[in-house]
Every structure is written in C-alpha cells, then in structure tokens.
Design a protein around this motif. Structure first.
Motif, mmCIF file in Angstrom:
data_model
loop_
_atom_site.group_PDB
_atom_site.id
_atom_site.type_symbol
_atom_site.label_atom_id
_atom_site.label_comp_id
_atom_site.label_asym_id
_atom_site.label_seq_id
_atom_site.Cartn_x
_atom_site.Cartn_y
_atom_site.Cartn_z
ATOM 1 N N PRO A 262 0.806 -1.228 0.000
ATOM 2 C CA PRO A 262 0.000 0.000 0.000
ATOM 3 C C PRO A 262 0.835 1.272 0.000
ATOM 4 O O PRO A 262 0.533 2.220 -0.735
ATOM 5 C CB PRO A 262 -0.815 -0.116 1.291
ATOM 6 C CG PRO A 262 -0.927 -1.560 1.541
ATOM 7 C CD PRO A 262 0.369 -2.156 1.049
ATOM 8 N N ARG B 17 0.845 4.294 -3.058
ATOM 9 C CA ARG B 17 0.403 5.682 -2.913
ATOM 10 C C ARG B 17 1.264 6.621 -3.751
ATOM 11 O O ARG B 17 0.921 7.784 -3.933
ATOM 12 C CB ARG B 17 0.441 6.088 -1.433
ATOM 13 C CG ARG B 17 -0.671 5.419 -0.671
ATOM 14 C CD ARG B 17 -0.596 5.646 0.806
ATOM 15 N NE ARG B 17 -1.262 4.553 1.501
ATOM 16 C CZ ARG B 17 -1.001 4.182 2.743
ATOM 17 N NH1 ARG B 17 -0.062 4.817 3.428
ATOM 18 N NH2 ARG B 17 -1.646 3.183 3.290
ATOM 19 N N VAL C 181 -6.907 7.113 2.605
ATOM 20 C CA VAL C 181 -6.101 5.945 2.986
ATOM 21 C C VAL C 181 -4.628 6.319 3.136
ATOM 22 O O VAL C 181 -3.860 5.622 3.779
ATOM 23 C CB VAL C 181 -6.225 4.780 1.978
ATOM 24 C CG1 VAL C 181 -7.648 4.279 1.933
ATOM 25 C CG2 VAL C 181 -5.733 5.186 0.608
ATOM 26 N N THR D 254 -8.289 10.132 13.388
ATOM 27 C CA THR D 254 -8.820 10.340 12.037
ATOM 28 C C THR D 254 -9.084 9.003 11.366
ATOM 29 O O THR D 254 -10.118 8.803 10.724
ATOM 30 C CB THR D 254 -7.798 11.118 11.189
ATOM 31 O OG1 THR D 254 -7.153 12.062 12.023
ATOM 32 C CG2 THR D 254 -8.461 11.784 10.029
ATOM 33 N N TYR E 177 -12.106 7.378 12.808
ATOM 34 C CA TYR E 177 -13.283 8.102 12.319
ATOM 35 C C TYR E 177 -13.603 7.681 10.886
ATOM 36 O O TYR E 177 -14.754 7.405 10.536
ATOM 37 C CB TYR E 177 -13.022 9.614 12.398
ATOM 38 C CG TYR E 177 -13.961 10.434 11.551
ATOM 39 C CD1 TYR E 177 -15.277 10.642 11.954
ATOM 40 C CD2 TYR E 177 -13.534 10.975 10.344
ATOM 41 C CE1 TYR E 177 -16.143 11.378 11.176
ATOM 42 C CE2 TYR E 177 -14.392 11.716 9.551
ATOM 43 C CZ TYR E 177 -15.703 11.917 9.972
ATOM 44 O OH TYR E 177 -16.556 12.640 9.188
ATOM 45 N N ARG E 178 -12.562 7.612 10.047
ATOM 46 C CA ARG E 178 -12.791 7.259 8.632
ATOM 47 C C ARG E 178 -13.318 5.840 8.503
ATOM 48 O O ARG E 178 -14.214 5.570 7.704
ATOM 49 C CB ARG E 178 -11.490 7.417 7.848
ATOM 50 C CG ARG E 178 -11.216 8.868 7.547
ATOM 51 C CD ARG E 178 -9.886 9.127 6.910
ATOM 52 N NE ARG E 178 -9.669 10.573 6.872
ATOM 53 C CZ ARG E 178 -8.520 11.140 6.559
ATOM 54 N NH1 ARG E 178 -7.471 10.400 6.244
ATOM 55 N NH2 ARG E 178 -8.404 12.445 6.536
ATOM 56 N N LYS F 68 -16.841 5.839 9.405
ATOM 57 C CA LYS F 68 -17.616 6.521 8.361
ATOM 58 C C LYS F 68 -17.871 5.560 7.203
ATOM 59 O O LYS F 68 -19.008 5.399 6.763
ATOM 60 C CB LYS F 68 -16.846 7.757 7.882
ATOM 61 C CG LYS F 68 -17.644 8.626 6.939
ATOM 62 C CD LYS F 68 -16.823 9.815 6.451
ATOM 63 C CE LYS F 68 -15.861 9.383 5.378
ATOM 64 N NZ LYS F 68 -15.031 10.483 4.866
ATOM 65 N N TYR F 69 -16.796 4.901 6.733
ATOM 66 C CA TYR F 69 -16.951 3.955 5.619
ATOM 67 C C TYR F 69 -17.908 2.835 5.995
ATOM 68 O O TYR F 69 -18.744 2.418 5.193
ATOM 69 C CB TYR F 69 -15.608 3.305 5.256
ATOM 70 C CG TYR F 69 -14.568 4.248 4.730
ATOM 71 C CD1 TYR F 69 -14.910 5.372 4.012
ATOM 72 C CD2 TYR F 69 -13.221 3.984 4.945
ATOM 73 C CE1 TYR F 69 -13.943 6.230 3.540
ATOM 74 C CE2 TYR F 69 -12.247 4.836 4.477
ATOM 75 C CZ TYR F 69 -12.606 5.962 3.777
ATOM 76 O OH TYR F 69 -11.650 6.792 3.324
ATOM 77 N N ALA G 147 -4.802 1.338 -0.271
ATOM 78 C CA ALA G 147 -5.356 1.209 1.081
ATOM 79 C C ALA G 147 -4.630 0.087 1.808
ATOM 80 O O ALA G 147 -4.427 -0.988 1.255
ATOM 81 C CB ALA G 147 -6.844 0.906 1.002
ATOM 82 N N SER G 148 -4.235 0.351 3.058
ATOM 83 C CA SER G 148 -3.597 -0.696 3.849
ATOM 84 C C SER G 148 -4.680 -1.666 4.305
ATOM 85 O O SER G 148 -5.870 -1.386 4.194
ATOM 86 C CB SER G 148 -2.906 -0.086 5.056
ATOM 87 O OG SER G 148 -3.856 0.569 5.844
ATOM 88 N N TYR H 131 -7.450 -0.357 6.395
ATOM 89 C CA TYR H 131 -8.481 0.424 5.707
ATOM 90 C C TYR H 131 -9.460 -0.462 4.947
ATOM 91 O O TYR H 131 -10.613 -0.105 4.750
ATOM 92 C CB TYR H 131 -7.850 1.423 4.731
ATOM 93 C CG TYR H 131 -7.700 2.784 5.356
ATOM 94 C CD1 TYR H 131 -8.789 3.650 5.424
ATOM 95 C CD2 TYR H 131 -6.492 3.186 5.900
ATOM 96 C CE1 TYR H 131 -8.668 4.883 6.021
ATOM 97 C CE2 TYR H 131 -6.361 4.430 6.491
ATOM 98 C CZ TYR H 131 -7.454 5.282 6.547
ATOM 99 O OH TYR H 131 -7.347 6.495 7.135
#
Lengths: 229, 302
Positions: free
Chosen positions: A77, A81, A108, B3, B6-7, B10-11, B217-218, B221
């Motif tokens: 990942p 990026r 991300v 953060t 939170y994300r 949210k997702y 995305a890791s 995520y």
C-alpha cells in the motif's frame, strides 16, 4: 526512477504461457512513455508487475527505492500511494460517489481532513467533473467514469500515473479527452506510462514508444510511432 | 489514529447504509442465530430449574425406633453430615413428627381422635437426607445400612424407593447431557450459518476490496469498514432479538409456571435482561467481527 531488469513472467496454470520474456528498460522522471502492442503482447503484465499485483518469475522491478518484486503484501500500500493507476474498466468503488472515490485515495494515505476537500474539488475541477461530484459511479458515462479514475489517480500527487488501456472502452472523442488529460498531468511534472493499442493516439503524441510483441520488446524509440510488423 | 478510526467508522456506516439490502439479508440470518442462542439460554434456565425441582423432591429418610435416645440419633446425623455426597441432613424429632402429622391431618376427624386416644406419641424420629447428586443416594443408603445399628433402625426409605430414585437420577443425568450436547450443536450451527452469510456478503464485495488495495489502502483500511459493519450487525440484531423474545417470554411465562411452579420465567427475564442483552451483543458482534476478519483475509494478498 523505474527500471525493469531482465524481467520475465511465466504463467503456469494448465499450460505454461510466457507473458514477458527478458524485458529490460528504464523510465526517467517526467517522461511520457507509451507501451504498445497487440492484446496479449504483455502490456498489462508490465503494469501489474510495476504495481505489485503480480510478481516476476525472473528479474527485478525497481520503482524509486522500492524493489517491487521483493515487497510483501503488507508493504505494497505504501508504495502504491506513489503510483496512480487508471484501468480500462475504470474500477471505481460502486458504493461511493465521484467525490468519495477521489477522496478515498487521500484518506487511505492519511491526508488531514481539511486538506482533502480542497484537493478533491481542485482535481475534479481539473478533469471537468466538478458538477458530478455527488454522482455514484453508475450514474456516470464511460468518459466521466474514466475522468473520475484519473482524478483519483492524480489527486495525491503521485510520482507516476500508469494508465492501462484507459481509452479502450471509450469513443474517439472521449478517448482524446482522456489522453489530453494525461498529457496535462505529465506537463505538471508527473511521469506517465500509457499502455494502449490505439494507433492514432500514439502517433499523435510523438513521445517515447516501447513496442511489445509476444512478451518481448521489439522497439524502443524516442518520438516513436505505432508500427507493429 | 483518531482520524483513521473516524474514517473507518464513516466507511462502515456508509457501506452498511448504501448496501441496505445486503445488510438486511445478513442481519436476518444473524438475528435467527441470535434467537437460537437466546432460546438456548432461556431453555437452559427452565430445564435447570425443572431438574432442580425434581431433584429437590428426592430424599431418603431413616426412621429410628421409638426408644432410640436423641443423642444417639444426633451422633448419626453428625456422622452422615461428614459424608461428602451429602448436601443436607434434617433432624425431625418425635415431637416435631407428631406436630407435623397433626397439622397435616387436622381436618380428618378419625385420625385426630385416634391420636388423642393413644397415650404415647406413636411416631418415630427421623433424619431426612438430601444428596448433592441424585446418583449418590445408593452410596448414602449403603453407608446407613452398614453404620447404623440395625436394632435402632425402623426403616430406611431408600430400600423401598430404590428403583424410582435410581430412575429419576438417570433421567436427570441424561437430560443434562442431552441438553448440553444439543445446545452445543445448535450454537455451532448458528455460528456457521451466520459466518457463511457474512462470508458471502464480503465475497460480493471482493471487487471493491481489490480496488481499495490497488489505490493504496492498507489492510486496516480494507478490513476496518467490514469490521465496523460486523459491529453494527451485532448491535442491531442483539437489540432486535431481545425485543422479539420479550413478548414471547411474558406470554408464555404463566404456562411454564403450570408445569414448573418454581419457575418464574418473566421474572427471570426481567431481572436478567441486561445480562441477556450483553450476551447477545457479545455473540452478535463476535460473529460479525470474527467472520469479517477471517473472510477478508483471502482478499488481502493482492
């Protein structure tokens, strides 16, 4: 910045198939390079190897300070990026809007919330889709989807944008728009790698062209043209 | 970090809502699993109370000859209490026995008159013995037969009721084993069904997962939103399952009481509702989170 060192990729399922055969080339920063060839010549394989979706059977793929072929799934990942990818089939996240698809690439990567909004709006504006920000993927036309994909690929200012047949599903008008966007991105200082079999586009660009046939490089010319024997 | 969390939430909430149909389908299955789980808990309580009630009715008594001195009886009592199989020993003196007898037959004129005509108390003193485990009565009876001098003993009830007691004991034992096994089996079935449903839900999102990976995305995520959805599934279904069971429990409580007078189902439910909800949430969220975690593993290698 990117180098393929004697890379071979052999798929061995029921029968072995050599997708790439001792491919060796370098790409320097800010270059705009087209990789051309018929379907099955190995264009997509080069891209899959570069973003670590596949591992080479032989040879090394190096991107910046990453030895891509040695990276573990967990380390991918971070490297990705730095590379924005655009696919022929767009690959947008269906449950997200255009805005959210673009924002996702930033989220991300850990970009702070307050920067995200500015960057996303700016980028959507650049690809001409500021009025479609709240539309879901299925509400967009093919050309629009590809613009969102490009916005997503470039929003976090990657070092390289890779486009795999980005115009394959588009009409000539939209195709031209997408290529112009890629040229624009390149002029902003990003390396662009374009895999395509669209002859007109390549000839119009007048940039470096690598021609592939049966997994081998048959030509690598500055200011090349699309000409396959 | 804040953060990121939170994300992820949210997702999770976003996907849960935007894939409403899939979410509802998944939750229906988890809800069924939870109802099975809850029914098992409630049935377990009812069955335990019923078995305990039956078990409590079993005891053996040793009746002493009228002329046995009280201190001798108390000595026997102490020695029996020393046995580890024995749960309790109750001494009923001759006077208490008489009082109990009079009380029980106070409406029966014949018996009352007959008693009054006797000058001496005709009843024996006794020890009522309850065992920890119904299987132990045989051991206790054997101990009594061997250790209490026969000339002092008028009667040991086990000797007459042996067959019934042994049968009840084995019924209780088998019911417990069957209960535990079927509860285990049903729990495993419920878990597997819920797990498979979540697996299918994630399978239908495999394309999205691969896109997320390609965008950089890791694993956190990719996995996070699904885990958050698992939590949401668990919370919603736990509350729903309690809401569905409550009226059923309250309506059936009087009928259960007809069969098992000791069982106050509604009362139990009312006083344990918090704990039941907690179990449900743990079970629901556990299934949701663990299944998501496992199901996504295979898509993370891209």
């Amino acid at each position: 910045m990117i180098s393929f060192q004697n890379v071979s990729k052999i798929y061995s399922n029921s029968e072995t198939h050599t997708a790439l055969n001792e491919v060796d080339f370098k790409i320097v920063p800010r270059e705009f390079i087209s990789i051309v060839g018929r379907s099955g010549a190995g264009k997509s394989t080069i891209i899959k190897l570069l973003i670590g979706e596949e591992k080479p059977t032989k040879g090394r793929v190096v991107f910046g300070h990453y030895d891509v072929s040695q990276l573990k799934p967990k380390e991918l990942p971070k490297m990705r990026r730095h590379i924005g990818v655009v696919f022929q089939d767009f690959r947008l996240l269906p449950t997200k809007t255009a805005y959210e698809n673009v924002a996702f690439a930033l989220e991300v990567a850990g970009t702070p919330e307050r920067e995200i909004d500015d960057l996303v709006r700016e980028t959507l504006d650049l690809v001409g889709l500021d009025d479609k920000a709240d539309n879901f993927a299925h509400e967009l036309s093919g050309g629009e989807k590809q613009r969102v994909a490009i916005a997503r690929a470039m929003v976090n200012r990657p070092d390289v944008v890779v486009a795999d047949e980005p115009t394959g599903n588009l009409d000539p008008f939209n195709a031209l728009g997408i290529v112009n966007l890629l040229v624009q991105i390149n002029e902003l200082g990003t390396t662009v790698i374009l895999a395509t079999h669209n002859k007109e586009i390549v000839n119009q660009l007048g940039r470096r062209v690598i021609s592939l046939e049966n997994g081998r490089i048959i030509r690598d010319e500055e200011k090349g043209r699309y000409s396959l024997s | 970090m804040v953060t990121t969390i939170y994300r992820l939430f949210k997702y999770g909430v976003q996907t849960f809502w935007r894939q409403r149909l899939l979410s509802i389908a998944t939750m229906v299955v988890i809800l069924l699993a939870l109802l099975v789980f809850e029914a098992l808990i409630v049935f377990g309580v009812v069955a335990r109370t019923a078995l305990a009630a039956i078990q409590d009715k079993i005891d053996i008594s040793i009746y002493f000859n009228i002329d046995t001195p009280e201190d001798e009886i108390l000595a026997v009592k102490r020695s029996i209490e020393g046995l580890e199989e024995v749960k309790s020993v109750e001494y009923v003196s001759r006077d208490q026995a008489l009082a109990l007898f009079q009380e029980r037959h106070k409406d029966d004129q014949t018996i009352t008159t007959a008693l009054e005509e006797l000058e001496e108390n005709p009843l024996s003193a006794s020890l009522n013995i309850k065992a920890e485990n119904p299987d132990d009565y045989a051991v206790i009876a054997a101990y009594l037969n061997n250790n209490v001098p026969t000339e002092r003993v008028e009667n040991i009830t086990y000797n007459q009721n042996q067959v019934v007691i042994d049968r009840l004991a084995s019924i209780i034992r088998v019911s417990r084993q069957v209960g535990i096994l079927s509860a285990l089996f049903l729990t495993v079935v419920a878990i597997l069904v819920a797990f498979n449903t979540i697996l299918l839900g994630i399978y239908s999102n495999r394309e999205e997962i691969s896109i997320m990976r390609l965008v950089g995305a890791s694993n956190m995520y990719v996995r996070g939103p699904f885990v958050v959805m698992g939590i949401i599934y668990g919370l919603i279904t736990a509350v729903l399952s309690i809401l569905i069971t409550a009226p059923v429990v309250y309506l059936s409580s009087p009928y259960v009481r007809l069969f098992i007078p000791e069982m106050n189902l509604a009362g139990y439910f009312g006083s344990h509702i918090g704990l039941l909800l907690l179990y449900q949430i743990l079970f629901g969220v556990g299934i949701g989170v663990i299944s998501s975690f496992i199901a996504i593993r295979r898509y993370l290698s891209i």
